[in-house]
Design an enzyme around this catalytic site. Structure first.
Site, mmCIF file in Angstrom:
data_model
loop_
_atom_site.group_PDB
_atom_site.id
_atom_site.type_symbol
_atom_site.label_atom_id
_atom_site.label_comp_id
_atom_site.label_asym_id
_atom_site.label_seq_id
_atom_site.Cartn_x
_atom_site.Cartn_y
_atom_site.Cartn_z
ATOM 1 N N ASP A 10 0.834 -1.195 0.000
ATOM 2 C CA ASP A 10 0.000 0.000 0.000
ATOM 3 C C ASP A 10 0.873 1.251 0.000
ATOM 4 O O ASP A 10 2.050 1.209 0.383
ATOM 5 C CB ASP A 10 -0.908 0.022 1.233
ATOM 6 C CG ASP A 10 -1.805 -1.207 1.309
ATOM 7 O OD1 ASP A 10 -2.041 -1.814 0.266
ATOM 8 O OD2 ASP A 10 -2.242 -1.544 2.424
ATOM 9 N N LYS A 11 0.290 2.350 -0.386
ATOM 10 C CA LYS A 11 1.021 3.617 -0.483
ATOM 11 C C LYS A 11 1.761 3.957 0.804
ATOM 12 O O LYS A 11 2.899 4.441 0.774
ATOM 13 C CB LYS A 11 0.048 4.739 -0.841
ATOM 14 C CG LYS A 11 0.688 6.110 -0.985
ATOM 15 C CD LYS A 11 -0.349 7.147 -1.385
ATOM 16 C CE LYS A 11 0.265 8.536 -1.478
ATOM 17 N NZ LYS A 11 -0.729 9.558 -1.881
#
Length: 235
Positions: free
Chosen positions: A103-104
């Site tokens: 994820d970011k």
């Protein structure tokens, strides 16, 4: 293999650039200057130089990246920074892509490669390739929480595969080992036991640990032994 294709695949130049370099007498094959790049060479045996640089051909490339916060696991995006932007220009030309996604705002170990077959094998749930995450949670994890996380929790109607949880002394942090890669899986697993992840970092993938000498955003090529270990999953 055609010479221009080889030079392109190793990231030294585009096919058009290689043609210009050949016309300028800046490419040699087995000690002989060549004036065209549409000739065929043996990637394993031919000794090639490009503008004085020895050309080392490898069919596949494997990169270990210590992913920082704020980058997405993609090859291209019009709005967000991608992990490929952390590589140098030459390495970016090798056609690499993330083997799995973080994820970011998730940190840590990310493998980049251009070996699609191996990437598919490593990410397939039926092969049970382990991914280890270090996390911190918003509150303490009870014995019942641990039992549920390890036996499987329901995520939108699908029960996760058995996991392994090693808690730290504070019981608010620990290491979670999973063999799947569902969307936001670790975060959603904690939410399923009424908790919340406040920090998440992948520290191991397919038996390869994150190199602790790599700072956030730094990367290196895998060692020969690490490459052999990954490729053993194809056997």
């Amino acid at each position: 293999m055609r010479l221009d294709k080889l030079l392109s695949e190793v990231g030294l130049c585009s096919r058009t650039e290689s043609k210009k370099a050949a016309r300028a007498g800046k490419i040699t094959v087995d000690g002989i200057t060549v004036k065209t790049t549409d000739i065929h060479v043996d990637p394993e045996k031919s000794i090639i130089t490009y503008m004085g640089i020895p050309v080392e051909y490898k069919k596949f490339t494997y990169i270990m990246l210590n992913k920082p916060d704020g980058y997405i696991s993609a090859t291209d995006d019009k709005k967000e920074h991608t992990v490929l932007e952390l590589l140098d220009e030459r390495t970016q030309k090798l056609g690499l892509f993330p083997c799995g996604r973080l994820d970011k705002n998730t940190l840590g170990l990310l493998i980049l490669t251009n070996n699609g077959e191996l990437c598919h094998r490593l990410l397939s749930p039926k092969h049970h390739v382990e991914k280890v995450y270090f996390f911190r949670a918003e509150r303490c994890i009870t014995d019942e929480d641990q039992r549920r996380l390890e036996s499987g929790v329901n995520l939108d109607g699908v029960v996760t595969k058995p996991a392994k949880l090693e808690l730290c002394d504070d019981r608010m942090s620990g290491y979670l080992t999973i063999t799947e890669g569902k969307f936001h899986q670790v975060k959603r697993m904690l939410e399923a036991v009424c908790n919340k992840v406040t920090y998440l970092e992948r520290v191991k993938f397919a038996g390869i640990p994150l190199d602790t000498s790599l700072s956030r955003g730094e990367w290196r090529r895998l060692t020969v032994d690490e490459e052999a270990h990954l490729e053993s999953f194809l056997k």
